[in-house]
Write an enzyme that holds these catalytic residues in place. Structure first.
Site, short mmCIF file in Angstrom:
data_model
loop_
_atom_site.label_atom_id
_atom_site.label_comp_id
_atom_site.label_asym_id
_atom_site.label_seq_id
_atom_site.Cartn_x
_atom_site.Cartn_y
_atom_site.Cartn_z
N PHE A 72 -21.15 -10.46 9.18
CA PHE A 72 -20.11 -11.47 9.34
C PHE A 72 -18.77 -10.84 8.97
O PHE A 72 -18.62 -10.27 7.89
CB PHE A 72 -20.38 -12.68 8.43
CG PHE A 72 -21.05 -13.81 9.16
CD1 PHE A 72 -22.26 -13.63 9.79
CD2 PHE A 72 -20.44 -15.06 9.24
CE1 PHE A 72 -22.88 -14.67 10.47
CE2 PHE A 72 -21.05 -16.10 9.90
CZ PHE A 72 -22.27 -15.91 10.53
N CYS A 91 -5.63 -19.21 10.04
CA CYS A 91 -6.08 -20.21 11.00
C CYS A 91 -4.86 -20.92 11.57
O CYS A 91 -3.83 -21.03 10.91
CB CYS A 91 -7.01 -21.22 10.32
SG CYS A 91 -7.74 -22.43 11.45
N CYS A 151 -7.20 -29.78 11.21
CA CYS A 151 -8.58 -29.73 10.74
C CYS A 151 -8.56 -29.96 9.23
O CYS A 151 -8.04 -29.12 8.49
CB CYS A 151 -9.22 -28.39 11.08
SG CYS A 151 -10.91 -28.21 10.46
N CYS A 157 -12.45 -28.46 6.62
CA CYS A 157 -12.91 -27.07 6.46
C CYS A 157 -13.25 -26.79 5.00
O CYS A 157 -12.51 -27.16 4.09
CB CYS A 157 -11.83 -26.11 6.94
SG CYS A 157 -12.29 -24.37 6.81
N ASP A 158 -14.39 -26.11 4.78
CA ASP A 158 -14.82 -25.77 3.43
C ASP A 158 -14.84 -24.26 3.21
O ASP A 158 -15.52 -23.76 2.30
CB ASP A 158 -16.20 -26.37 3.13
CG ASP A 158 -17.28 -25.86 4.08
OD1 ASP A 158 -16.96 -25.08 5.00
OD2 ASP A 158 -18.45 -26.25 3.91
N THR A 159 -14.09 -23.52 4.03
CA THR A 159 -14.12 -22.07 4.00
C THR A 159 -12.82 -21.50 3.44
O THR A 159 -11.74 -21.96 3.81
CB THR A 159 -14.34 -21.52 5.43
OG1 THR A 159 -15.56 -22.04 5.95
CG2 THR A 159 -14.41 -20.00 5.42
N GLU A 193 -17.07 -17.12 16.59
CA GLU A 193 -17.13 -18.55 16.29
C GLU A 193 -15.69 -19.03 16.19
O GLU A 193 -14.98 -18.69 15.24
CB GLU A 193 -17.90 -18.81 15.00
CG GLU A 193 -19.36 -18.41 15.09
CD GLU A 193 -20.16 -18.79 13.86
OE1 GLU A 193 -19.55 -19.25 12.86
OE2 GLU A 193 -21.39 -18.63 13.89
N HIS A 253 -28.03 -21.67 6.08
CA HIS A 253 -27.66 -20.74 5.03
C HIS A 253 -27.29 -21.47 3.74
O HIS A 253 -27.55 -20.98 2.64
CB HIS A 253 -26.49 -19.85 5.48
CG HIS A 253 -25.28 -20.58 5.96
ND1 HIS A 253 -25.30 -21.34 7.12
CD2 HIS A 253 -24.05 -20.70 5.44
CE1 HIS A 253 -24.11 -21.87 7.29
NE2 HIS A 253 -23.33 -21.51 6.30
#
Length: 221
Positions: A24, A30, A45, A48-50, A119, A215
């Protein structure tokens, strides 16, 4: 110059390729959210949890050209290319990877024997040569990438019905619950949970496949 938040070897956790060994590569930045909490409520958005801010994550950094980033990714694949019995696989993600992923990097990965996946939120057109395109629409952001291998919709999103996308040119349509935290220990979803809503939609609309972030369930990166 490429800015990478993190890059690591893991298993793909969601979508049609779930379970596949992958490197990855998470790009920084973003176009739908700054990544700062103070901006979340104004972002296109909001769920988002990233963490995609900066270059300080595992395997992250700044890379001056496509060759240097490609070599870094090859080093993260724990087998000699061609020796593991499967094709090496890299998933470019973010943030929004199409702000940085370009033809030079795609070519560099192919030259090193890798399949290339992305992605993306779909708001930017994908450059040619990508082997697997996953589009995950967010909020009211217009789609520029309207075809690919899978469309993966986080559900439910306000004013974003799955039927809006069912006529697009994708091989697979996946619906993924926004949140599974309301599922009790005995794993029976409550009627008001995103899990139950997603299950019911897929049962009523068999074009859509039910998808989970395995995951997170398995506790891997």
């Amino acid at each position: 110059m490429y800015s990478v938040k993190e890059a690591f070897y893991t298993l793909q956790g969601e979508g049609i390729q779930a379970g596949r060994a992958s490197v990855f590569c998470r790009f920084s930045g973003c176009n739908l959210w700054s990544g700062r909490e103070q901006d979340r409520e104004r972002a296109q958005c909001r769920f988002c949890d990233t963490d995609f801010v900066g270059t300080d994550g595992q395997g992250g950094g700044r890379f001056s050209d496509a060759a240097s980033l490609a070599d870094h990714i090859v080093e993260l694949w724990p087998f000699p290319v061609g020796a593991s019995g499967s094709v090496p696989y890299v998933v470019f993600t973010g943030g929004e990877p199409l702000l940085q992923l370009d033809a030079a990097l795609i070519d560099a990965m192919h030259q090193r024997g890798f399949e290339v996946a992305v992605e993306t939120n779909g708001t930017l057109p994908a450059p040619p040569g990508i082997d697997w395109i996953c589009v995950s629409p967010k909020g009211d952001a217009p789609l520029a990438q309207t075809y690919g291998n899978e469309l993966k919709l986080v559900y439910p999103q306000r004013d974003l019905a799955p039927a809006r996308f069912s006529g697009l040119e994708f091989d697979h349509f996946l619906l993924q619950p926004m949140d599974i935290s309301h599922v009790p220990e005995h794993h029976i979803p409550t009627t008001e949970s995103p899990m139950q809503a997603t299950l019911e939609y897929c049962l009523s609309n068999p074009l859509w496949r039910f998808s989970l972030q395995t995951h997170k369930i398995a506790g891997i990166a």
